[in-house]
Write an enzyme that holds these catalytic residues in place. Structure first.
Site, PDB file in Angstrom:
ATOM      1  N   THR A  76      19.651 -38.656 -42.116  1.00  0.00           N
ATOM      2  CA  THR A  76      20.736 -38.432 -41.156  1.00  0.00           C
ATOM      3  C   THR A  76      21.634 -37.320 -41.682  1.00  0.00           C
ATOM      4  O   THR A  76      21.994 -36.380 -40.967  1.00  0.00           O
ATOM      5  CB  THR A  76      21.535 -39.744 -40.965  1.00  0.00           C
ATOM      6  OG1 THR A  76      20.652 -40.711 -40.398  1.00  0.00           O
ATOM      7  CG2 THR A  76      22.743 -39.550 -40.072  1.00  0.00           C
ATOM      8  N   ASN A 155       9.916 -41.511 -33.704  1.00  0.00           N
ATOM      9  CA  ASN A 155      10.096 -42.827 -34.316  1.00  0.00           C
ATOM     10  C   ASN A 155       9.869 -43.987 -33.366  1.00  0.00           C
ATOM     11  O   ASN A 155       9.503 -45.076 -33.777  1.00  0.00           O
ATOM     12  CB  ASN A 155      11.504 -42.941 -34.922  1.00  0.00           C
ATOM     13  CG  ASN A 155      12.585 -42.400 -34.009  1.00  0.00           C
ATOM     14  OD1 ASN A 155      12.456 -41.308 -33.457  1.00  0.00           O
ATOM     15  ND2 ASN A 155      13.645 -43.148 -33.846  1.00  0.00           N
ATOM     16  N   GLN A 183       9.473 -39.572 -39.878  1.00  0.00           N
ATOM     17  CA  GLN A 183       8.463 -40.611 -39.604  1.00  0.00           C
ATOM     18  C   GLN A 183       7.057 -40.141 -39.939  1.00  0.00           C
ATOM     19  O   GLN A 183       6.141 -40.957 -40.043  1.00  0.00           O
ATOM     20  CB  GLN A 183       8.523 -41.033 -38.129  1.00  0.00           C
ATOM     21  CG  GLN A 183       9.783 -41.801 -37.767  1.00  0.00           C
ATOM     22  CD  GLN A 183       9.857 -43.173 -38.430  1.00  0.00           C
ATOM     23  OE1 GLN A 183       8.868 -43.686 -38.977  1.00  0.00           O
ATOM     24  NE2 GLN A 183      11.045 -43.772 -38.407  1.00  0.00           N
ATOM     25  N   SER A 203      13.072 -38.784 -45.451  1.00  0.00           N
ATOM     26  CA  SER A 203      13.823 -39.941 -45.934  1.00  0.00           C
ATOM     27  C   SER A 203      12.889 -40.834 -46.750  1.00  0.00           C
ATOM     28  O   SER A 203      11.805 -41.184 -46.276  1.00  0.00           O
ATOM     29  CB  SER A 203      14.369 -40.720 -44.733  1.00  0.00           C
ATOM     30  OG  SER A 203      15.136 -41.800 -45.172  1.00  0.00           O
ATOM     31  N   ALA A 204      13.345 -41.223 -47.947  1.00  0.00           N
ATOM     32  CA  ALA A 204      12.463 -41.969 -48.860  1.00  0.00           C
ATOM     33  C   ALA A 204      12.080 -43.352 -48.335  1.00  0.00           C
ATOM     34  O   ALA A 204      10.970 -43.831 -48.572  1.00  0.00           O
ATOM     35  CB  ALA A 204      13.160 -42.112 -50.216  1.00  0.00           C
ATOM     36  N   HIS A 205      13.011 -43.984 -47.589  1.00  0.00           N
ATOM     37  CA  HIS A 205      12.760 -45.404 -47.296  1.00  0.00           C
ATOM     38  C   HIS A 205      11.723 -45.638 -46.210  1.00  0.00           C
ATOM     39  O   HIS A 205      11.393 -46.782 -45.899  1.00  0.00           O
ATOM     40  CB  HIS A 205      14.075 -46.144 -47.001  1.00  0.00           C
ATOM     41  CG  HIS A 205      14.717 -45.839 -45.691  1.00  0.00           C
ATOM     42  ND1 HIS A 205      14.646 -46.697 -44.619  1.00  0.00           N
ATOM     43  CD2 HIS A 205      15.484 -44.798 -45.264  1.00  0.00           C
ATOM     44  CE1 HIS A 205      15.338 -46.200 -43.605  1.00  0.00           C
ATOM     45  NE2 HIS A 205      15.860 -45.047 -43.978  1.00  0.00           N
ATOM     46  N   THR A 241      27.551 -36.303 -57.627  1.00  0.00           N
ATOM     47  CA  THR A 241      26.547 -36.622 -58.650  1.00  0.00           C
ATOM     48  C   THR A 241      25.296 -37.194 -57.989  1.00  0.00           C
ATOM     49  O   THR A 241      25.391 -38.105 -57.155  1.00  0.00           O
ATOM     50  CB  THR A 241      27.135 -37.653 -59.645  1.00  0.00           C
ATOM     51  OG1 THR A 241      28.352 -37.113 -60.128  1.00  0.00           O
ATOM     52  CG2 THR A 241      26.187 -37.941 -60.784  1.00  0.00           C
ATOM     53  N   CYS A 328      18.372 -47.625 -35.397  1.00  0.00           N
ATOM     54  CA  CYS A 328      19.744 -47.141 -35.263  1.00  0.00           C
ATOM     55  C   CYS A 328      20.289 -47.485 -33.890  1.00  0.00           C
ATOM     56  O   CYS A 328      21.475 -47.439 -33.659  1.00  0.00           O
ATOM     57  CB  CYS A 328      19.779 -45.633 -35.474  1.00  0.00           C
ATOM     58  SG  CYS A 328      18.768 -45.161 -36.842  1.00  0.00           S
TER      59      CYS A 328
HETATM   60  N1  PLP Z   1      14.925 -39.206 -38.194  1.00  0.00           N
HETATM   61  C1  PLP Z   1      14.040 -40.112 -37.761  1.00  0.00           C
HETATM   62  C2  PLP Z   1      12.919 -39.679 -36.890  1.00  0.00           C
HETATM   63  C3  PLP Z   1      14.176 -41.441 -38.134  1.00  0.00           C
HETATM   64  O1  PLP Z   1      13.292 -42.342 -37.681  1.00  0.00           O
HETATM   65  C4  PLP Z   1      15.246 -41.812 -38.960  1.00  0.00           C
HETATM   66  C5  PLP Z   1      15.445 -43.223 -39.334  1.00  0.00           C
HETATM   67  O2  PLP Z   1      15.105 -44.131 -38.623  1.00  0.00           O
HETATM   68  C6  PLP Z   1      16.137 -40.828 -39.388  1.00  0.00           C
HETATM   69  C7  PLP Z   1      15.951 -39.528 -38.986  1.00  0.00           C
HETATM   70  C8  PLP Z   1      17.311 -41.161 -40.269  1.00  0.00           C
HETATM   71  O3  PLP Z   1      16.896 -41.483 -41.554  1.00  0.00           O
HETATM   72  P1  PLP Z   1      17.896 -42.162 -42.588  1.00  0.00           P
HETATM   73  O4  PLP Z   1      17.730 -43.636 -42.406  1.00  0.00           O
HETATM   74  O5  PLP Z   1      17.446 -41.697 -43.936  1.00  0.00           O
HETATM   75  O6  PLP Z   1      19.254 -41.691 -42.252  1.00  0.00           O
END
Ligand code: PLP
Length: 504
Positions: A76, A155, A183, A203-205, A241, A328
């Site tokens: 994000t 997503n 994604q 995004s790592a998660h 940091t 989200c």
């Molecule tokens: N972009 C897409 C396509 C996503 O699916 C997501 C998270 O669901 C994000 C951006 C945002 O990622 P983060 O959770 O690291 O903010």
């Protein structure tokens, strides 16, 4: 009467479980390398070298150079940074941005901010599969176009764009291209050089890494500016940091990418098995995810005449996590902008769920999920009405007509206080306290997360109770959504129901 539910995560596009090797890498950094990477001593240098190795690993995963990677706090943030930087470096004569209408909110909301700063946003048409119209893109380009935003994979529906074609058009017009690749990473292979994008975000998660760490690929020579100020970290592009342990976890997740990608066919086969079963139990369903050019793990389906919140609550109560749209969006009540862009009505959007599998979705998980769907659609699982945590207000809880029955175990009660004005009973001795539950009140059954409450609600129905519902998300959900009420009144005015003596 009680069956222990499996916990099945079919919401991997929201987030994935952190893998063991990532956990190990993070914990090694936390235990052994506590230095600040900017510090001029050996602990600092050690941390800096972990940072550098991690940058190399993430760059390798997408075929970038290490100095084209900037770490940040999330994708994000990454999307915000690339877009907000436009107001600093864009040629004032160029103020039009082209975007697909199905981008993640972190892109769309940043674009809305840019509109307030004098930029204009045009949307590129997409077809019913969510694929960008290439002639439509060409048509929208003007001499004022300053940037094109086109995600690699969506997503909510899983559509994978023909990004090479998009970047060819962008390149021909010398317009920079930002692609949200969040994604896609871990589900399809990514080569930022071959894709010829100027900016890409990650995004790592989403690939078994930790939450709270993202990365921006900035093609060498592309303009960028910091979003967060106050430090020289990340070559002055992201002050603060660095979260070295999280970055090391991200890198480890990237090192595992070949294994992850090798599982994609198996994941796609499991998705196909679920879809086949869903078609059998709900023949009138429609599939929003494209058959081709789709992420192997993502399936968006609309079940006519079925409210997605009822279906999701039932699945949740059986330990199955799915989502209505993007995570989200989960708390929002507006229909998914992605589904609306595909041409679905708001009503159809409210009948839609997204299943997103991962390499950890086992054949047993699939069989279990299919059985729960089958029971739901065949009517074997009567759908139990539910109360949203936001509805469990003070006025509701103290209304004489409502009877909140808390069936958690003693250990759970010690961990979280109960809802005020509730009645405690043990889930294991239901038969011995059922006499104390009034038949003329609205019974709200509550457990920690909602699963045990379902079993008790069914049992009450069987005994002739007509007004029974369960608290969606249980005490934990209520605590999260009603933190002030929890703090002020949680655990007050609790009555223990007395069970009848054994044998009666
Ligand atoms: N972009 C897409 C396509 C996503 O699916 C997501 C998270 O669901 C994000 C951006 C945002 O990622 P983060 O959770 O690291 O903010």
């Amino acid at each position: 009467m009680f069956r222990l539910n499996r916990l099945v995560n079919l919401d991997n596009n929201a987030t994935t479980a952190v893998s063991k090797r990532v956990r190990k890498a993070i914990s090694r950094v936390l235990r052994k390398h506590h230095g600040n990477p900017s510090a001029q001593h050996s602990a600092g240098r050690e941390a800096a070298s972990i940072l550098q190795e991690s940058r190399e690993a993430v760059a390798r995963a997408i075929n970038a150079q290490p100095d084209e990677i900037v770490f940040c706090g999330s994708a994000t943030e990454a999307n915000n940074q690339v877009l907000m930087a436009l107001s600093e470096h864009a040629d004032p004569a160029k103020n039009r941005i082209l975007s697909t209408p199905i981008e993640h909110p972190s892109i769309l909301h940043s674009l809305a901010q840019l509109e307030k700063r004098g930029f204009a946003v045009d949307f590129i048409p997409v077809d019913e599969d969510g694929r960008v119209s290439l002639p439509g893109l060409e048509e929208k380009i003007s001499s004022q176009t300053v940037l094109i935003c086109c995600m690699l994979a969506n997503n909510e529906i899983g559509t994978v764009q023909d990004l090479t074609a998009v970047s060819e058009i962008a390149g021909r017009h010398s317009i920079p291209l930002l692609s949200d690749c969040v994604q896609a990473l871990g589900k399809i292979s990514i080569d930022v050089k071959a894709l010829a994008v100027d900016y890409a975000t990650f995004s790592a998660h989403k690939l078994h890494g930790p939450k709270g760490v993202g990365a921006i690929y900035i093609r060498s020579g592309s303009a960028i500016a910091p979003l967060i100020h106050g430090g020289h970290q990340e070559r002055g592009l992201r002050a603060g940091t660095e979260g070295v342990h999280n970055i090391a976890g991200f890198a480890e997740a990237c090192r595992a990418l070949p294994d992850l990608l090798a599982q994609c066919d198996a994941v796609a086969a499991r998705k196909a098995e679920i879809l086949g079963a869903l078609r059998r139990c709900a023949p009138d369903l429609t599939v929003n995810s494209p058959a081709d050019h789709c992420l192997p793990n993502t399936l968006s389906v609309t079940f006519p005449a079925t409210s997605n919140s009822v279906l999701m609550a039932t699945l949740d109560n059986h330990g199955i996590a799915v989502s209505a749209g993007s995570a989200c969006n989960a708390a929002e009540t507006t229909p998914s902008h992605v589904l609306i862009a595909l041409g679905l009505t708001p009503e159809q959007a409210d009948q839609t769920i997204r299943l997103s599998l991962s390499d950890l979705t086992s054949p047993r998980d699939v069989r279990y999920a299919i059985r729960v769907f089958d029971d739901f659609f065949s009517g074997k699982t009567p759908s139990i009405p539910f109360l949203r945590p936001s509805q469990a207000s003070e006025a509701f809880l103290f209304d004489e007509q409502n009877f909140v029955l808390d069936v958690r175990f003693e250990i759970e009660r010690r961990l979280q206080k109960g809802l005020p004005n509730s009645y405690n009973a043990s889930v294991l001795s239901f038969d011995r306290y059922v006499h104390a539950i009034p038949k003329d009140k609205n019974i709200v059954v509550v457990c920690s997360t909602g699963a045990d409450a379902t079993a008790i609600a069914y049992a009450l129905y069987k005994r002739g109770y007509e007004q029974v519902c369960i608290l969606l998300g249980g005490v934990i959900g209520w605590r999260v959504q009603q933190p002030i009420l929890y703090k002020r009144l949680g655990g007050t005015n609790i009555t223990k129901l007395t069970p009848l003596a054994r044998g009666r």
